[in-house]
Scaffold this motif. Structure first.
Motif, PDB file in Angstrom:
ATOM      1  N   SER A  42       0.831  -1.205   0.000  1.00 51.36           N
ATOM      2  CA  SER A  42       0.000   0.000   0.000  1.00 51.36           C
ATOM      3  C   SER A  42       0.865   1.254   0.000  1.00 51.36           C
ATOM      4  O   SER A  42       2.037   1.210   0.386  1.00 51.36           O
ATOM      5  N   ARG A  43       0.271   2.369  -0.423  1.00 47.96           N
ATOM      6  CA  ARG A  43       1.030   3.627  -0.484  1.00 47.96           C
ATOM      7  C   ARG A  43       1.631   3.963   0.875  1.00 47.96           C
ATOM      8  O   ARG A  43       2.768   4.377   0.966  1.00 47.96           O
ATOM      9  N   ARG A  44       0.823   3.862   1.913  1.00 46.80           N
ATOM     10  CA  ARG A  44       1.282   4.008   3.305  1.00 46.80           C
ATOM     11  C   ARG A  44       0.895   2.706   3.984  1.00 46.80           C
ATOM     12  O   ARG A  44      -0.222   2.573   4.468  1.00 46.80           O
ATOM     13  N   HIS A  45       1.811   1.769   4.000  1.00 47.54           N
ATOM     14  CA  HIS A  45       1.492   0.398   4.404  1.00 47.54           C
ATOM     15  C   HIS A  45       1.505   0.228   5.930  1.00 47.54           C
ATOM     16  O   HIS A  45       0.533  -0.243   6.509  1.00 47.54           O
ATOM     17  N   CYS A  46       2.623   0.585   6.543  1.00 47.32           N
ATOM     18  CA  CYS A  46       2.732   0.431   7.985  1.00 47.32           C
ATOM     19  C   CYS A  46       3.716   1.454   8.546  1.00 47.32           C
ATOM     20  O   CYS A  46       4.399   2.149   7.799  1.00 47.32           O
ATOM     21  N   GLU A  47       3.761   1.490   9.863  1.00 48.76           N
ATOM     22  CA  GLU A  47       4.606   2.471  10.542  1.00 48.76           C
ATOM     23  C   GLU A  47       5.316   1.776  11.692  1.00 48.76           C
ATOM     24  O   GLU A  47       4.713   0.982  12.417  1.00 48.76           O
ATOM     25  N   LEU A  48       6.597   2.073  11.830  1.00 50.57           N
ATOM     26  CA  LEU A  48       7.365   1.606  12.987  1.00 50.57           C
ATOM     27  C   LEU A  48       7.612   2.804  13.888  1.00 50.57           C
ATOM     28  O   LEU A  48       8.073   3.847  13.425  1.00 50.57           O
TER      29      LEU A  48
END
Length: 161
Positions: A42-48
């Motif tokens: 996805s364009r903004r898939h996940c965040e750490l």
């Protein structure tokens, strides 16, 4: 706290990516902190998020999900040695150089998770210009319209006989 994501390549080599800040967005967009330019990402898939001595992963509503150690998660703490899978890409997590030795995951880059089925290549439906063959009158009307619009732009000097 020093956090590295270690990418396992298909040929067995690895590449390490140091998290650039306390919040790192992973996605397909060029603006992502870590860009994975694949359509299943996805364009903004996940965040750490690195906060108070712990690393936390949060899925950002991705279509295909984010996995830690093979389990789909919305959000979860991440520990040294955990495997994060985003689309067909697998990373191992190293925190403060731990674990020092990383084992190759069961799936490596370019191996999609089981839930992602990659369809066989199929022709793209380009649509049809006409659902039924045009009759001669329709073709003549279209040609006349094109000639009229061109004729408005042409001067007599442009036409040779």
């Amino acid at each position: 706290m020093d956090v590295n994501l270690v990418l396992f390549k298909k040929n067995g080599t690895t590449r390490s990516f140091r998290l650039p800040s306390t919040v790192t967005v992973i996605g397909r967009r060029q603006e992502s902190d870590l860009c994975i330019p694949l359509m299943v990402v996805s364009r903004r898939h996940c965040e750490l998020n690195l906060e108070k001595g712990r690393l936390r992963l949060r899925d950002l509503g991705s279509r295909n999900g984010t996995y830690i150690n093979g389990r789909r998660v919305d959000q979860s703490d991440v520990a040294p040695g955990d495997k994060i899978q985003i689309g067909p890409v697998t990373f191992a997590v190293q925190i403060d150089n731990q674990p020092a030795e990383l084992s190759t995951p069961d799936s490596v880059i370019l191996q999609p998770p089981e839930h992602l089925t990659v369809p066989e290549k199929q022709p793209v439906d380009q649509g049809e210009t006409f659902h039924t063959p045009p009759d001669d009158e329709s073709v003549e009307d279209a040609a006349a319209e094109i000639l009229n619009s061109i004729g408005d732009e042409l001067d007599d000097d442009d036409i040779t006989t």
